[in-house]
Write a protein that holds these residues in place. Structure first.
Motif, mmCIF file in Angstrom:
data_model
loop_
_atom_site.group_PDB
_atom_site.id
_atom_site.type_symbol
_atom_site.label_atom_id
_atom_site.label_comp_id
_atom_site.label_asym_id
_atom_site.label_seq_id
_atom_site.Cartn_x
_atom_site.Cartn_y
_atom_site.Cartn_z
ATOM 1 N N THR A 166 11.342 -2.419 0.706
ATOM 2 C CA THR A 166 9.893 -1.376 0.655
ATOM 3 C C THR A 166 9.138 -2.340 -0.313
ATOM 4 O O THR A 166 8.244 -2.345 -0.067
ATOM 5 C CB THR A 166 10.404 0.249 -0.183
ATOM 6 O OG1 THR A 166 11.000 1.377 -0.377
ATOM 7 C CG2 THR A 166 8.989 0.707 -0.343
ATOM 8 N N GLN A 170 5.973 -3.762 2.706
ATOM 9 C CA GLN A 170 4.395 -3.134 2.599
ATOM 10 C C GLN A 170 3.786 -4.384 2.407
ATOM 11 O O GLN A 170 4.320 -5.092 2.514
ATOM 12 C CB GLN A 170 4.577 -2.060 1.522
ATOM 13 C CG GLN A 170 4.960 -2.827 0.398
ATOM 14 C CD GLN A 170 5.119 -1.813 -1.179
ATOM 15 O OE1 GLN A 170 5.470 -0.266 -0.843
ATOM 16 N NE2 GLN A 170 4.958 -1.863 -2.063
ATOM 17 N N ARG A 179 0.397 2.566 -4.846
ATOM 18 C CA ARG A 179 1.165 2.284 -3.799
ATOM 19 C C ARG A 179 1.844 1.014 -4.070
ATOM 20 O O ARG A 179 2.379 0.999 -3.018
ATOM 21 C CB ARG A 179 0.039 2.319 -2.248
ATOM 22 C CG ARG A 179 -0.510 3.032 -1.799
ATOM 23 C CD ARG A 179 -1.892 2.921 -0.611
ATOM 24 N NE ARG A 179 -2.765 1.760 -1.474
ATOM 25 C CZ ARG A 179 -2.832 1.278 -0.740
ATOM 26 N NH1 ARG A 179 -3.683 1.570 1.224
ATOM 27 N NH2 ARG A 179 -4.298 0.723 -0.782
ATOM 28 N N ASP A 248 -3.460 4.573 5.099
ATOM 29 C CA ASP A 248 -2.679 3.946 4.952
ATOM 30 C C ASP A 248 -1.815 3.630 6.040
ATOM 31 O O ASP A 248 -0.616 3.672 6.534
ATOM 32 C CB ASP A 248 -0.508 4.705 4.802
ATOM 33 C CG ASP A 248 0.351 3.412 4.092
ATOM 34 O OD1 ASP A 248 0.095 2.921 4.317
ATOM 35 O OD2 ASP A 248 1.147 4.346 4.137
ATOM 36 N N TYR A 250 -1.040 0.543 9.440
ATOM 37 C CA TYR A 250 -0.293 -0.479 9.539
ATOM 38 C C TYR A 250 -1.294 -2.023 8.828
ATOM 39 O O TYR A 250 -2.187 -1.766 9.475
ATOM 40 C CB TYR A 250 0.257 -0.608 10.313
ATOM 41 C CG TYR A 250 1.571 -1.407 11.060
ATOM 42 C CD1 TYR A 250 2.389 -2.044 10.175
ATOM 43 C CD2 TYR A 250 0.493 -2.797 11.720
ATOM 44 C CE1 TYR A 250 3.083 -2.842 10.202
ATOM 45 C CE2 TYR A 250 1.259 -4.386 11.978
ATOM 46 C CZ TYR A 250 2.379 -4.245 11.728
ATOM 47 O OH TYR A 250 2.799 -5.778 11.365
ATOM 48 N N ASN A 330 0.930 4.092 11.850
ATOM 49 C CA ASN A 330 1.349 3.455 10.769
ATOM 50 C C ASN A 330 2.843 3.790 11.463
ATOM 51 O O ASN A 330 3.502 5.597 10.929
ATOM 52 C CB ASN A 330 1.274 3.921 9.364
ATOM 53 C CG ASN A 330 1.856 3.255 8.783
ATOM 54 O OD1 ASN A 330 2.878 1.862 8.899
ATOM 55 N ND2 ASN A 330 1.507 2.617 7.505
#
Length: 448
Positions: A166, A170, A179, A248, A250, A330
């Motif tokens: 994760t 990100q 986030r 959010d 990409y 995304n």
């Protein structure tokens, strides 16, 4: 002798998108909270309700850290009139299960009960959300339990791989960005510093039921009675701060491979994937969805499962899929495997070869038809589940969609051709972009 009263058997509900839209009623309270009702006869008079309360803006939530999650965690620990034991006793009396969860910009509440008790459960949930007491003793108990859990995760291959994957897949968010994903060490340190006063301040600053808040009720209930109960519980609950959804989309992240050694663990975990810009209403979405289903969606008969689990016996669990957001550009491909760490080299080779084969030569007409049939059946099955339906109705309220969108997606999937499917695989399935995390006891194997 007096027998038990007869159990309601429910109706033979038509799960088609058209019927769901026909049977759904929608409304909005004066504070901006939207709701969707789908009333139908269920076995045992069962009913599910789902509430989602969105709050805050990106700037306002900066630096909030663990406050959103633990504010939600404490809501069922006590109110101004009830302690935790009394709350649990009341839920038992009402034959109800209530789950409360929170993330950086939302609070979720899921209810399972029956027709008779739903109004009282909604009133109780209203009390939990609007009159929390944040008891210090319960907070310290919760902290101790969570810290112990975090300590266990520090040596768990699954937890470690998931956390690292994760973090590196990100964008490079600043540590004060809501986030941002903490390491287990960072989370433990932040939790130790967290106080009841922090949670009370966060609650007062953000909690409310205005714009961005939605509710869905599916099952056996009286819509007029439940609308009244919800209006009394939440209709005048106003948010103290502005809500603006945090996008959010990409952001490109370079490929990389990380290995985490977890001594004395018999199983290892392999996570891999990459992202790309796509929303689930894009033209290629049906193709990548079905392509992912063929490649890694079947437990025993997907490409990955057939090669890695069935044929070569390298992994106990194998899955892979494409997914895209309903709200942001995304999309991503993700794969997950559990295996004996001694098999890491063979497993990686097989995984790479199957991904590259799917990208280069695509799939067969037989694979397309079998996957399409299975996917369409799974969608129908999902719509027969009231928990899933409530979640979908909530999302539709947020996106402004109806189940006509589901119908169009199925129409597009039915019309999908083999050349379209294989062109999408060639376009989006790229092993060179893969981000990979391996966690296991690799001490007795060659360096992965």
């Amino acid at each position: 002798y007096k027998g038990h009263p007869p159990v309601a058997q429910g109706e033979d509900f038509d799960t088609s998108p058209e019927n769901i839209d026909k049977r759904t009623t929608k409304g909005k309270f004066s504070n901006g909270m939207q709701y969707a009702f789908l009333s139908k006869e269920n076995k045992g008079d069962a009913v599910n309700a789902s509430f989602v309360f969105h709050f805050g803006t990106l700037n306002a939530l900066k630096g909030s850290g663990l406050e959103p999650a633990y504010t939600a965690e404490m809501l069922n620990k006590g109110t101004l009139t009830k302690n935790q034991q009394q709350i649990q006793e009341e839920l038992t009396r009402l034959k109800a299960t209530v789950n409360i969860s929170g993330s950086y910009d939302r609070l979720g509440v899921d209810i399972q009960t029956d027709r008779e008790h739903l109004p009282a459960v909604i009133r109780l949930v209203g009390e939990l959300l609007r009159q929390p007491s944040f008891p210090a003793a319960e907070f310290e108990k919760t902290k101790a339990e969570e810290l112990a859990g975090l300590e266990e995760q520090k040596s768990d291959p699954n937890a470690l791989a998931d956390n690292m994957y994760t973090r590196i897949s990100q964008p490079a968010y600043a540590k004060d960005d809501p986030r941002y994903t903490m390491t287990f060490e960072e989370e433990s340190a932040a939790l130790k510093k967290l106080t009841v006063a922090d949670l009370q301040r966060f609650y007062k600053q953000f909690y409310g039921g205005t714009t961005g808040s939605t509710a869905a009720v599916v099952g056996d209930f009286d819509p007029k009675e439940i609308e009244k109960a919800m209006r009394e519980a939440f209709g005048d609950w106003k948010s103290p701060a502005k809500f603006e959804r945090i996008s959010d989309d990409y952001v490109a992240v370079p490929s990389r491979t990380e290995s985490i050694n977890t001594p004395d663990k018999s199983n290892a975990v392999y996570m891999a994937g990459f992202g790309f810009p796509m929303r689930n209403d894009d033209a290629d979405y049906p193709a990548i969805t079905l392509g992912g289903y063929i490649l890694g969606g079947g437990f025993l008969n997907s490409r990955l499962a057939t090669r890695i689990r069935q044929k070569e016996g390298l992994s106990y669990t194998v899955r892979g899929n494409f997914q895209s957001s309903s709200l942001d550009k995304n999309g991503s491909f993700n794969a997950f495997m559990i295996y004996n760490p001694e098999n890491i080299t063979k497993l990686e080779t097989a995984f790479r070869e199957e991904v590259e084969r799917a990208a280069k030569t695509g799939f067969t007409a037989e694979e397309l038809e079998a996957a399409r049939s299975g996917w369409l059946k799974s969608r129908k099955l999902n719509r027969s589940n009231d928990v899933t339906l409530a979640s979908m109705l909530n999302l539709n309220l947020l996106t402004g969609r109806s189940f006509a969108w589901e119908k169009q997606l199925e129409t597009n999937m039915t019309a999908l051709t083999l050349p379209q499917l294989n062109a999408a695989m060639a376009k989006y399935l790229d092993y060179s972009k893969m981000i990979t995390v391996k966690a296991g006891d690799f001490a007795k194997t060659k360096k992965p």
